[in-house]
Scaffold this motif. Structure first.
Motif, short mmCIF file in Angstrom:
data_model
loop_
_atom_site.label_atom_id
_atom_site.label_comp_id
_atom_site.label_asym_id
_atom_site.label_seq_id
_atom_site.Cartn_x
_atom_site.Cartn_y
_atom_site.Cartn_z
N ARG A 452 0.83 -1.20 0.00
CA ARG A 452 0.00 0.00 0.00
C ARG A 452 0.86 1.25 0.00
O ARG A 452 0.51 2.27 -0.62
N ALA A 453 2.01 1.19 0.70
CA ALA A 453 2.92 2.35 0.72
C ALA A 453 3.41 2.69 -0.68
O ALA A 453 3.54 3.86 -1.04
N THR A 454 3.67 1.65 -1.48
CA THR A 454 4.12 1.88 -2.86
C THR A 454 3.02 2.57 -3.66
O THR A 454 3.29 3.52 -4.42
N ILE A 455 1.77 2.11 -3.51
CA ILE A 455 0.66 2.73 -4.23
C ILE A 455 0.52 4.20 -3.85
O ILE A 455 0.37 5.08 -4.71
N CYS A 456 0.57 4.49 -2.54
CA CYS A 456 0.44 5.88 -2.08
C CYS A 456 1.56 6.75 -2.64
O CYS A 456 1.33 7.90 -3.05
N ARG A 457 2.76 6.21 -2.67
CA ARG A 457 3.90 6.97 -3.20
C ARG A 457 3.73 7.24 -4.69
O ARG A 457 4.00 8.34 -5.18
N LYS A 458 3.25 6.24 -5.43
CA LYS A 458 3.05 6.41 -6.87
C LYS A 458 1.91 7.39 -7.15
O LYS A 458 1.99 8.19 -8.10
N LEU A 459 0.83 7.32 -6.37
CA LEU A 459 -0.28 8.25 -6.56
C LEU A 459 0.18 9.68 -6.36
O LEU A 459 -0.21 10.59 -7.12
N ASN A 460 1.00 9.91 -5.34
CA ASN A 460 1.53 11.25 -5.11
C ASN A 460 2.47 11.68 -6.24
O ASN A 460 2.45 12.83 -6.67
N LYS A 461 3.27 10.75 -6.73
CA LYS A 461 4.22 11.07 -7.80
C LYS A 461 3.51 11.57 -9.04
O LYS A 461 3.93 12.54 -9.68
N TYR A 462 2.39 10.88 -9.41
CA TYR A 462 1.67 11.24 -10.63
C TYR A 462 0.49 12.16 -10.36
O TYR A 462 -0.31 12.41 -11.25
N GLN A 463 0.42 12.65 -9.09
CA GLN A 463 -0.65 13.60 -8.70
C GLN A 463 -2.03 13.04 -9.02
O GLN A 463 -2.90 13.74 -9.57
N ILE A 464 -2.22 11.77 -8.72
CA ILE A 464 -3.51 11.11 -8.90
C ILE A 464 -4.23 11.13 -7.55
O ILE A 464 -3.72 10.62 -6.56
N LYS A 465 -5.42 11.71 -7.53
CA LYS A 465 -6.17 11.81 -6.29
C LYS A 465 -7.36 10.84 -6.33
O LYS A 465 -8.01 10.68 -7.35
N LEU A 466 -7.61 10.24 -5.17
CA LEU A 466 -8.77 9.36 -5.06
C LEU A 466 -10.02 10.20 -4.89
O LEU A 466 -9.96 11.38 -4.57
N GLU A 467 -11.18 9.57 -5.14
CA GLU A 467 -12.45 10.29 -5.01
C GLU A 467 -12.64 10.77 -3.58
O GLU A 467 -12.15 10.16 -2.63
N ASP A 468 -13.35 11.87 -3.44
CA ASP A 468 -13.66 12.38 -2.10
C ASP A 468 -14.40 11.32 -1.29
O ASP A 468 -15.37 10.71 -1.77
N GLY A 469 -13.92 11.09 -0.11
CA GLY A 469 -14.56 10.09 0.75
C GLY A 469 -14.03 8.69 0.56
O GLY A 469 -14.34 7.82 1.34
N ALA A 470 -13.23 8.48 -0.49
CA ALA A 470 -12.67 7.15 -0.72
C ALA A 470 -11.57 6.87 0.29
O ALA A 470 -10.87 7.78 0.74
N GLU A 471 -11.43 5.61 0.63
CA GLU A 471 -10.38 5.21 1.57
C GLU A 471 -9.03 5.32 0.89
O GLU A 471 -8.78 4.69 -0.14
N PHE A 472 -8.16 6.16 1.43
CA PHE A 472 -6.85 6.32 0.79
C PHE A 472 -5.97 5.12 1.08
O PHE A 472 -5.30 4.65 0.18
#
Length: 472
Positions: A452-472
C-alpha cells in the motif's frame, strides 16, 4: 462477596474480544457490534442503525446467518465469507434468536469466529500433500524430480523438459543461472533419471580451491610431486568420476592456464597426474555450471572460446526464483514441512506471511528462501508465522508482482521514447485504471500485488487523487 460488572465495563471487555459479536432486532436492524465484528464485516465502518440486508446486497458478507435465523426462527450456524479490513475472510457465524412473550423474535445475538488462518493451514497442508504425493509416485512414467525440485511454473517445467531430453546422452551440459537457483539440483536430476544413476557423481566447486590445489584435485598427483603431497599419490576427480558424471560448479572462476589443461583433458579423454607423464584414459560426462556470463568473459579474453564451445554443447538457463513466482509457495511449504520435522515443531504460515513471501524478490533465490524458512521455524514466537516475523525482509526494495501470460495483455508502442518516460506512462495508465476499478489504495495495492505504501507513493508522484470520501 458481591461482584458488580457495570455495562460500560462489559462493553469494553466484549470490544476487546477476538470473536465478533452483533445484536440485531427481529427485522435485521443492527443494534450493537463489537470492534472485531466491524473489522470482519464492515472494514471498520459503523453498522449500528443499518440493516444486515444492506451488507449482503453490497457484497460485504456472502450470506447472513442473522437473516436465516429470522426467517427460520431458529439458531443457525453457517460458514461464510466477509469483506473485512484485512481483505476477504472466512468465518463460522452463529445467530441465536431470543423470543418475546408472544413468540416473536425480539433480539438476535450473532457470534463470528474467524477461520481464515485455519482455512489457509488446510490449503497449505493439501498443497504440500499433493506435492509430496506427486514426488513419491512409484511405478509410473513420471520423472523423479527429487525432493528439492518444485516444478509448478511454466518456466521451470520447460527447464526440466529439456533436462529430460538430454539426460541419457553423453553431451556436455552447461547450466546457467544466478547463485542459489538450484543448478546442482538439476544436475542431480539428470544423473538420477539417466543411465548414469548408479554411476559416480563427483561435484567440484571450482571457486573454492586455489589454482594449484584445483589442478591436483582435478587431475590427481603422484607421490612426492609437491610439498605436502601424499607419498602414495592420489587420483583426481576425473578418475573418481570414471564412467559417471563430473559436475564442475562455478566453472567461470578457473584460471586461463587451467582452462587449457581442462580443454586438453576433454578433447583427448585422458588426464595426466601432476608430477607424471603417463596419460590415463577417462570416460566421464561433464556437467558444468556458472552464474557468470561466459560469452562476456570470452569477449574479455578471460575465458577460452574453444573451451566455452566444448562445454556448451547443451545449455540450460535456470530462471531466478523471482521469475517463477508460482514456485515460491510450494517451495516454502516444502521447507516448512522439512524443518517442522527436523525440529519437532508444527509451525504454519498466516495468509499475510504467505503474501509477503510471494511478493519478495528473493535475490538469494532458493538458497535464501530455504534459510529464511528455517529461521522462521526456529525463531517465531508462536505456532503461527505472521507477517511481523518477516520484517527483516526488505519488501519495499525487493518486491515482485505476478505477471500474466504474455498473451494476456499487450502494450502498443508507436515511437521511440526514453525508456524511463515510457515506463512512467504505462505505470500512470495502470494506476488510473486501477483507481477507476478499485477506488481505494488498499484494494489497488492488493490487485496490483504491491504494498500500500508503494501505491500511495506512486499516486503522489503522478498527482492522482482518489475520489472524495474514498479510503486512501
Amino acid at each position: 462477596m458481591k461482584h458488580d460488572l457495570k455495562l460500560d465495563m462489559f462493553k469494553s471487555l466484549v470490544d476487546h474480544a477476538e470473536n465478533g459479536y452483533m445484536i440485531a432486532n427481529g427485522e435485521g436492524l443492527i443494534l450493537y457490534t463489537n470492534r472485531a465484528y466491524l473489522r470482519a464485516v464492515a472494514q471498520g465502518r459503523e453498522m449500528v442503525g443499518h440493516y444486515m440486508q444492506e451488507y449482503v446486497e453490497n457484497g460485504d458478507i456472502a450470506r447472513s446467518s442473522l437473516l436465516m435465523a429470522i426467517e427460520e426462527k431458529r439458531k443457525v450456524s453457517i460458514v461464510t465469507e466477509t469483506n473485512g479490513v484485512n481483505g476477504r475472510r472466512t468465518a463460522i457465524v452463529t445467530s441465536t434468536p431470543y423470543f418475546d412473550v408472544h413468540g416473536e423474535i425480539d433480539k438476535v445475538v450473532t457470534q463470528s469466529r474467524d477461520q481464515t488462518e485455519l482455512e489457509d493451514l488446510r490449503r497449505q497442508i493439501r498443497l504440500l500433500e499433493t506435492h509430496l504425493e506427486k514426488n513419491s509416485l512409484q511405478g509410473s512414467d513420471k520423472p523423479d524430480y527429487g525432493a528439492d525440485v518444485i516444478v509448478v511454473s511454466r518456466r521451470m517445467r520447460q527447464v526440466m523438459d529439456l533436462a529430460s531430453k538430454i539426460k541419457d546422452v553423453s553431451s556436455t551440459v552447461l547450466l546457467l543461472g544466478e547463485s542459489g537457483v538450484g543448478k546442482e539440483v538439476v544436475a542431480q536430476y539428470i544423473r538420477r533419471n539417466s543411465s548414469y544413476r548408479d554411476k559416480p557423481f563427483v561435484a567440484v566447486n571450482c571457486s573454492a580451491l586455489s589454482e594449484a590445489l584445483l589442478e591436483s584435485e582435478l587431475f590427481g598427483y603422484v607421490g612426492g610431486s609437491f610439498t605436502g603431497a601424499n607419498k602414495a599419490g592420489k587420483k583426481g576427480f576425473f578418475e573418481a568420476a570414471q564412467d559417471g558424471i563430473l559436475f564442475l560448479d562455478e566453472i567461470g572462476e578457473i584460471s586461463l592456464p587451467l582452462q587449457v589443461k581442462l580443454l586438453r583433458a576433454l578433447e583427448d579423454k585422458a588426464v595426466t597426474r601432476v608430477g607424471d607423464y603417463r596419460r590415463i584414459p577417462i570416460n566421464v560426462r561433464i556437467i558444468s555450471a556458472t552464474n557468470k556470463d561466459l560469452r562476456q568473459l570470452v569477449q574479455e579474453k578471460r575465458f577460452r572460446e574453444d573451451l566455452y564451445y566444448r562445454l556448451n554443447v547443451v545449455s540450460i538457463q535456470i530462471p531466478a526464483l523471482r521469475e517463477r513466482p508460482d514456485d515460491i509457495l510450494p517451495l516454502a511449504l516444502f521447507y516448512l514441512h522439512r524443518y517442522n520435522q527436523m525440529y519437532a515443531m508444527s509451525k504454519r504460515f498466516s495468509k499475510a506471511a504467505i503474501q509477503r513471501l510471494q511478493h519478495y524478490s528473493w535475490p538469494g533465490n532458493i538458497r535464501e528462501l530455504k534459510n529464511v524458512v528455517e529461521r522462521l521455524v526456529v525463531t517465531s514466537g508462536s505456532s503461527l508465522i505472521r507477517e511481523t516475523d518477516l520484517t527483516f525482509l526488505n519488501l519495499e526494495e525487493n518486491q515482485i508482482g505476478y505477471l500474466p501470460d504474455e498473451s494476456a495483455f499487450s502494450v502498443q508502442v508507436n515511437d521511440v521514447v526514453p525508456l524511463e518516460q515510457a515506463v512512467e506512462a504505462v505505470e500512470k495508465q495502470l494506476l488510473l485504471l486501477a483507481k477507476q476499478k478499485y477506488k481505494s489504495s488498499r484494494k489497488m495495492a492488493q490487485h496490483l500485488s504491491v504494498s500500500r505504501a508503494t501505491i500511495c507513493r506512486k499516486l503522489n508522484k503522478y498527482q492522482i487523487k482518489l475520489e472524495d470520501g474514498a479510503e486512501f
